[in-house]
Enzyme design. Structure first.
Site, PDB file in Angstrom:
ATOM      1  N   HIS A  50       7.496  -8.406  -3.696  1.00 65.26           N
ATOM      2  CA  HIS A  50       5.931  -8.213  -4.137  1.00 65.26           C
ATOM      3  C   HIS A  50       6.203 -10.298  -4.750  1.00 65.26           C
ATOM      4  CE1 HIS A  50       4.351  -4.877  -3.629  1.00 65.26           C
ATOM      5  NE2 HIS A  50       5.458  -4.732  -3.493  1.00 65.26           N
ATOM      6  N   CYS A  76       4.731  -6.677   1.906  1.00 57.46           N
ATOM      7  CA  CYS A  76       5.811  -4.349   1.784  1.00 57.46           C
ATOM      8  C   CYS A  76       4.962  -3.728   2.063  1.00 57.46           C
ATOM      9  CB  CYS A  76       5.731  -4.450   0.224  1.00 57.46           C
ATOM     10  SG  CYS A  76       6.814  -2.927  -0.173  1.00 57.46           S
ATOM     11  N   TYR A  77       4.687  -3.535   2.515  1.00 58.19           N
ATOM     12  CA  TYR A  77       2.941  -2.740   3.782  1.00 58.19           C
ATOM     13  C   TYR A  77       2.653  -3.785   4.487  1.00 58.19           C
ATOM     14  CZ  TYR A  77      -0.009   0.636   6.112  1.00 58.19           C
ATOM     15  OH  TYR A  77      -0.123   1.083   7.113  1.00 58.19           O
ATOM     16  N   GLY A  97       1.054  -1.343  -0.102  1.00 62.62           N
ATOM     17  CA  GLY A  97      -0.413   0.493   0.183  1.00 62.62           C
ATOM     18  C   GLY A  97       1.033   1.046   0.159  1.00 62.62           C
ATOM     19  N   LYS A 148     -10.422 -11.996 -16.444  1.00 63.90           N
ATOM     20  CA  LYS A 148     -10.852 -12.375 -17.767  1.00 63.90           C
ATOM     21  C   LYS A 148     -10.339 -13.184 -18.586  1.00 63.90           C
ATOM     22  CE  LYS A 148     -11.925  -9.901 -21.815  1.00 63.90           C
ATOM     23  NZ  LYS A 148     -12.744  -8.609 -21.714  1.00 63.90           N
ATOM     24  N   VAL A 191     -16.774 -10.330 -25.712  1.00 68.35           N
ATOM     25  CA  VAL A 191     -16.617 -11.884 -24.792  1.00 68.35           C
ATOM     26  C   VAL A 191     -17.310 -11.674 -23.475  1.00 68.35           C
ATOM     27  CG1 VAL A 191     -14.270 -13.645 -23.335  1.00 68.35           C
ATOM     28  CG2 VAL A 191     -14.224 -12.579 -24.960  1.00 68.35           C
ATOM     29  N   ASP A 192     -17.672 -11.087 -22.308  1.00 66.54           N
ATOM     30  CA  ASP A 192     -17.893 -11.046 -21.611  1.00 66.54           C
ATOM     31  C   ASP A 192     -19.185 -11.833 -21.202  1.00 66.54           C
ATOM     32  OD1 ASP A 192     -15.919 -10.616 -20.559  1.00 66.54           O
ATOM     33  OD2 ASP A 192     -15.303  -8.618 -19.854  1.00 66.54           O
ATOM     34  N   SER A 193     -20.266 -10.197 -22.935  1.00 64.20           N
ATOM     35  CA  SER A 193     -21.149 -10.858 -22.875  1.00 64.20           C
ATOM     36  C   SER A 193     -22.133 -11.699 -23.585  1.00 64.20           C
ATOM     37  CB  SER A 193     -22.394  -9.334 -23.420  1.00 64.20           C
ATOM     38  OG  SER A 193     -21.434 -10.038 -24.994  1.00 64.20           O
ATOM     39  N   GLU A 234       3.398 -11.081  -6.087  1.00 65.50           N
ATOM     40  CA  GLU A 234       2.984 -11.136  -7.101  1.00 65.50           C
ATOM     41  C   GLU A 234       3.740 -11.205  -8.560  1.00 65.50           C
ATOM     42  OE1 GLU A 234       3.008  -9.575  -4.464  1.00 65.50           O
ATOM     43  OE2 GLU A 234       2.115  -7.589  -4.838  1.00 65.50           O
TER      44      GLU A 234
END
Ligand code: XMP
Length: 556
Positions: free
Chosen positions: A212, A125-126, A98, A412, A269-271, A214
């Site tokens: 980090h 980290c934070y 953060g 996604k 794609v999403d709809s 990630e």
């Protein structure tokens, strides 16, 4: 980072729901939360890792990495009360990074239940600094910011956090705080040249990482996160796409009963995945409304229609509203006004069609997890806001329909996996995103039929060449922009004065940031040659070599 001010007039809108926490949103729509039920499909015990979000730009990435390990993971704001967190059935907590300094007055603290629960905790980290600060260590601003690559040397190679790792590994640092003294009961488990306590831990399962894990720049970071989830928190890994589909189908059936659902199909794609998932659950109780706003790409309507109506047998109401949209766009040149006009017209057309269907109870939307987090984070104090949310609409509020958003906890790439799991055609699942306002925001200046035809032809060539070069899937988006610049050229013995087309191709993970794609020269050359030779009115092609930020992906 520059904030964008564009808005997105897809029907979708989580942006217009005022929320204080992510979990409150989940409650509003009721019964949709994948982690709230006691047992997963197949009777497996629920399990999740909960990320306590202190506003790092990487918080979502942590959730993504954990889910890549087949463990369900969700973000909650650092001030979420235990009652909101408990239903997730956490097996452990990760405290995110953060922007604050842990020693600053008023710095956001980890809630007491984190330490009282007895569950494992991993501070990043934070997150690590705040553990040190809250449990009696000493944190200071540090003499210099450490940013970039570092080599981590493991001093306790037997720690379960390091299972499967070599004694030293590259990691990525981005911090200003320095831990001067670890809290009582903690030991240093690894160090770097500048950080003697790059990893700390105690025997109660509380760990801190200065770097980090990630981000992609820490190549073995996922192993560390996986070790935390499995080895330390005891997760089994039952978050799979197959389970997700099964659970969603039964949840949608339960929620909808014998009610009626409408969905705005966009061809994206999403709809498309939302429609397919809901269709799998309730069949003909779903009606899709497909509005042709006249701003679509060549052959788009036919393709979408074929897949959904002919292949999948869905109820589709198709409306050709081209003339209405183009009339409203006459004389409009300002990008935000274009979006507004298109959004308003869309809502009108959609409402008219929905009213013809008779009584409808639910509106399905393809809202994704990053949209949910972005909307919620824009009201949060911890996060340095990066960009204004794209989704503003207002349709659901006006129409008094209950929302169904079965993808609201997915990323996604997970949505694409769900699409594949549902047997959707690969071509549809791997489609590049296409903005709701369509080609209108790729024509600089006024949108006219003539310009739309020019852009459609150019866009068709771009797509065709990119697919032929087998680059389509690697690129986030590839498209042509019709600028309002005209320049002089020569064709045969004639002087021409024609339009300038710009080519845009970007790589990205989530559209928040993007880089221009280093397309091979021969592909660029073929695209340019074909456009100037085959598209009347265009005599020059340029390639956009700006990243986002500082540019945006679209030109308007
Ligand atoms: P920008 O241009 O802000 O775009 O970098 C980021 C992503 O969002 C898409 N985009 C939109 N999508 N309605 C949409 O549905 C919009 O108004 C809109 N504007 C941008 C863009 O194509 C890219 O993928």
């Amino acid at each position: 980072m520059k904030e964008t001010t564009k808005t997105d007039h897809r029907v979708a809108t989580s942006g217009d729901i005022e929320v204080s926490t992510y979990l409150e949103i989940a409650k509003e729509i009721g019964g949709e939360h994948p982690a709230v039920a006691e047992k997963a499909v197949g009777g497996e015990e629920r399990e999740a890792i909960v990320v306590i979000d202190f506003g790092s730009q990487y918080s979502l990435l942590i959730a993504r990495r954990i889910r890549e390990c087949q463990v369900y993971c969700e973000l909650v704001p650092y001030d979420a009360p235990w009652e909101k967190v408990a239903p997730l059935k956490p097996r452990g907590f990760i405290l995110s990074g953060g922007p604050a300094g842990a020693y600053e007055p008023g710095a956001p603290l980890a809630p007491a239940y984190i330490y009282e629960s007895g569950l494992p905790v991993l501070g990043i980290c934070y997150g690590m600094a705040i553990i040190a600060h809250q449990l009696g260590g000493k944190v200071s601003p540090g003499t210099k910011r450490e940013y970039g690559h570092a080599v981590l040397h493991l001093s306790d190679i037997d720690s379960p956090l390091f299972d499967g790792l070599e004694d030293s590994l590259p990691v990525w640092m981005s911090h200003g705080d320095q831990i001067e003294e670890m809290p009582p009961g903690f030991r240093a488990l690894a160090y770097t040249e500048n950080s003697p306590f790059a990893v700390m831990g105690n025997d109660k399962g509380i760990f801190g990482l200065q770097f980090h894990p990630e981000v992609a720049h820490t190549p073995q970071g996922k192993t560390i996160l996986r070790n935390f989830a499995y080895g330390i928190c005891g997760c089994q890994g039952n978050w799979t796409i197959g389970n997700f589909i099964e659970e969603s189908v039964s949840r949608i059936r339960e929620q909808v009963g014998d009610g009626k659902v409408i969905n705005a199909l966009s061809g994206g794609v999403d709809s498309a995945v939302v429609a397919t998932l809901i269709h799998r659950a309730i069949g003909d109780q779903l009606t899709c409304i497909y509005v042709n706003n006249g701003l679509l790409r060549r052959e788009e309507v036919e393709r979408t229609f074929n897949v959904f109506r002919l292949n999948m047998g869905m109820n589709i109401v198709y409306v050709d509203a081209t003339e209405r949209f183009l009339r409203r766009l006459e004389g409009v040149t300002e990008p935000e006004t274009k979006r507004k006009v298109i959004g308003e017209e869309f809502i009108q057309v959609f409402e008219e069609e929905a009213n013809k269907i008779g009584k409808v109870d639910f509106l399905a939307q393809g809202t994704l997890y990053p949209d949910v987090i972005e909307s919620a984070a824009s009201g949060s104090t911890a996060s340095a806001k990066i960009k204004t949310h794209h989704n503003v609409g207002g349709l659901p509020a006006k129409m008094r329909l209950t929302l169904i958003e079965p993808l609201r906890y997915l990323f996604k790439d997970e949505v694409r996996q769900v699409g594949l799991g549902l047997g959707m055609p690969e071509e549809m699942v791997w489609r590049q995103p296409f903005p709701g306002p369509g080609l209108a925001i790729r024509i600089i200046g006024e949108v006219t039929k003539e310009k739309l035809e020019i852009l459609r032809s150019a866009d068709f060539i771009v797509m065709n060449e990119i697919k032929k070069a087998k680059l389509y899937r690697q690129l986030w988006q590839t498209f042509a922009v019709l600028t309002d610049v005209k320049s002089v050229g020569v064709m045969g013995d004639y002087r021409t004065y024609g339009y300038l087309v710009a080519l845009r191709a970007v790589t990205s993970e989530d559209a928040m940031t993007a880089d221009w794609a280093r397309l091979p020269y021969d592909v660029l050359s073929r695209i340019s040659n074909r456009i100037v030779n085959e598209v009347p009115g265009v005599n020059r092609v340029v390639y956009d070599i700006t990243s986002k930020p500082p540019s945006t992906i679209e030109w308007e």
